[in-house]
Design an enzyme around this catalytic site. Structure first.
Site: not given
Ligand code: UT7
Length: 332
Positions: A116, A256, A286
């Site tokens: 990225c 970004h 993204n």
């Molecule tokens: O461009 C390159 C660099 N990349 C980035 O900068 C991305 C950085 N990371 C992020 O933007 C975020 O971590 C994400 C958007 C990828 C995820 O958001 P988060 O707030 O960190 O969510 P999480 O991974 O902690 O997941 C929270 C919950 C989980 O469920 P439990 O374990 O709490 O029951 C996931 O399984 O949300 C669940 N989950 C979803 N729920 C509904 C994960 N993906 C989804 C989804 N829809 N698409």
């Protein structure tokens, strides 16, 4: 003799027609519009549906948009750098094909891969060629067909990424406009957190790697988020301090577009109100190497000569950085 800086003098962009909305994703994986919007800021993304077209197609459209809008003779371009994480094929540089297709018959070309941060690092590379005095027109393209490496049954990644391309032309400037300062960083400790396991020299493609879905993007979102949210803000603040800039001195943050929450954290640290932050994540998601030039493409008509812009990125590797650039022209 006045110092030569590298200024952006033209911009172009392209997104494919098909729009993949959060509502459609709700029918594909266990997710919902509210979760995606609140966690990422994304509402929809554009996807290149034609299976016979690759990243070069996106890059060519963006470059041609820049060329036609600005009446540029492609034969005058000296160098084409293509920042991409999704080249058409592992061998045979995609940039070389793009350069030939757009009529840049006197240019040399190559690909640059820094996930990225590819476009941000490419800005630094392009600027050095101009500042050296050796080349006069460097076309930098950021393009990615992210849909080609995404598993559309994995809800943790398929909601994030989209396809698109943006292009900018760098030319010499003697008025002190263009790229002024940069802080670029990388840390290989991050390589396990955002990666594609197979298809490279460690784990070449095999029946097993395909069956195990190892050709798709894997992201440990939480870890990447933690690093991105602090590092992108840190370098942005550092580049401001180093150039004695306060929030009031900056007209635009060009961040970004990975996650709206990361963008907000960076703008808060820089003391910038939301109306000084370029945002298009809601409509494109993204697009990896393409987010920064696509921001410039969308906001070009609002930029004025002399505006202070801070570009910032964070991506796989890890790679990250911030660039301070003075905009070189008024709306055309
Ligand atoms: O461009 C390159 C660099 N990349 C980035 O900068 C991305 C950085 N990371 C992020 O933007 C975020 O971590 C994400 C958007 C990828 C995820 O958001 P988060 O707030 O960190 O969510 P999480 O991974 O902690 O997941 C929270 C919950 C989980 O469920 P439990 O374990 O709490 O029951 C996931 O399984 O949300 C669940 N989950 C979803 N729920 C509904 C994960 N993906 C989804 C989804 N829809 N698409």
């Amino acid at each position: 003799m006045s110092t030569v800086t590298a200024a952006i003098t033209a911009v172009g962009g392209f997104v494919p027609d098909y729009v993949l909305t959060n509502k459609i994703l709700e029918t594909m994986v266990d997710t919902n519009d509210e979760w995606i919007t609140s966690r990422t800021g994304i509402k929809e993304r554009h996807i290149l549906k034609d299976s016979d077209k690759g990243t070069s197609y996106l890059a060519i459209q963006a470059a041609n948009n820049l060329i036609s809008k600005n009446d540029i003779d492609p034969a005058e371009i000296d160098l084409v750098i293509l920042a991409t994480t999704t080249p058409d094929m592992p061998v045979a540089s995609t940039g070389v094909y793009v350069a030939s297709q757009i009529g840049a018959i006197n240019a040399f070309s190559y690909d640059l891969q820094a996930a990225c941060s590819g476009f941000l690092f490419g800005m630094s590379t392009a600027a050095r060629y101009i500042e050296s005095g050796r080349y006069k027109k460097v076309l930098l393209i950021g393009a990615d067909k992210m849909s080609s490496i995404i598993d559309y049954t994995d809800r943790t990644t398929c909601i994030i990424f989209g396809d698109g391309a943006g292009a900018v032309l760098f030319e010499p400037n003697t008025e002190g406009l263009g790229l002024i300062d940069e802080i670029l960083r990388s840390d290989g400790a991050g390589r396990q957190s955002l990666k594609i396991d197979a298809g490279g020299s460690i784990l070449p493609a095999s029946k097993e790697t395909v069956e195990n879905k190892q050709h798709y993007v894997f992201q440990d979102g939480k870890t990447v988020f933690k690093f991105a949210v602090t590092n992108m803000a840190d370098v942005s603040e550092e580049v401001m301090k180093r150039n004695n800039l306060s929030g009031e001195d900056i007209q635009w943050l060009v961040p970004h577009q990975a996650n709206k929450r990361i963008i907000d954290a960076t703008s808060r640290r820089m003391d910038l109100p939301e109306d000084k932050v370029m945002i298009n994540i809601h409509k494109y998601g993204n697009t990896t190497s393409a987010t920064l030039p696509m921001c410039i493409w969308d906001y070009e008509n609002q930029l004025k000569k002399g505006d202070n812009l801070v570009f910032a990125s964070f991506g796989g590797g890890f790679t990250w950085g911030a660039i301070y650039l003075k905009w070189a022209y008024d709306p055309k």
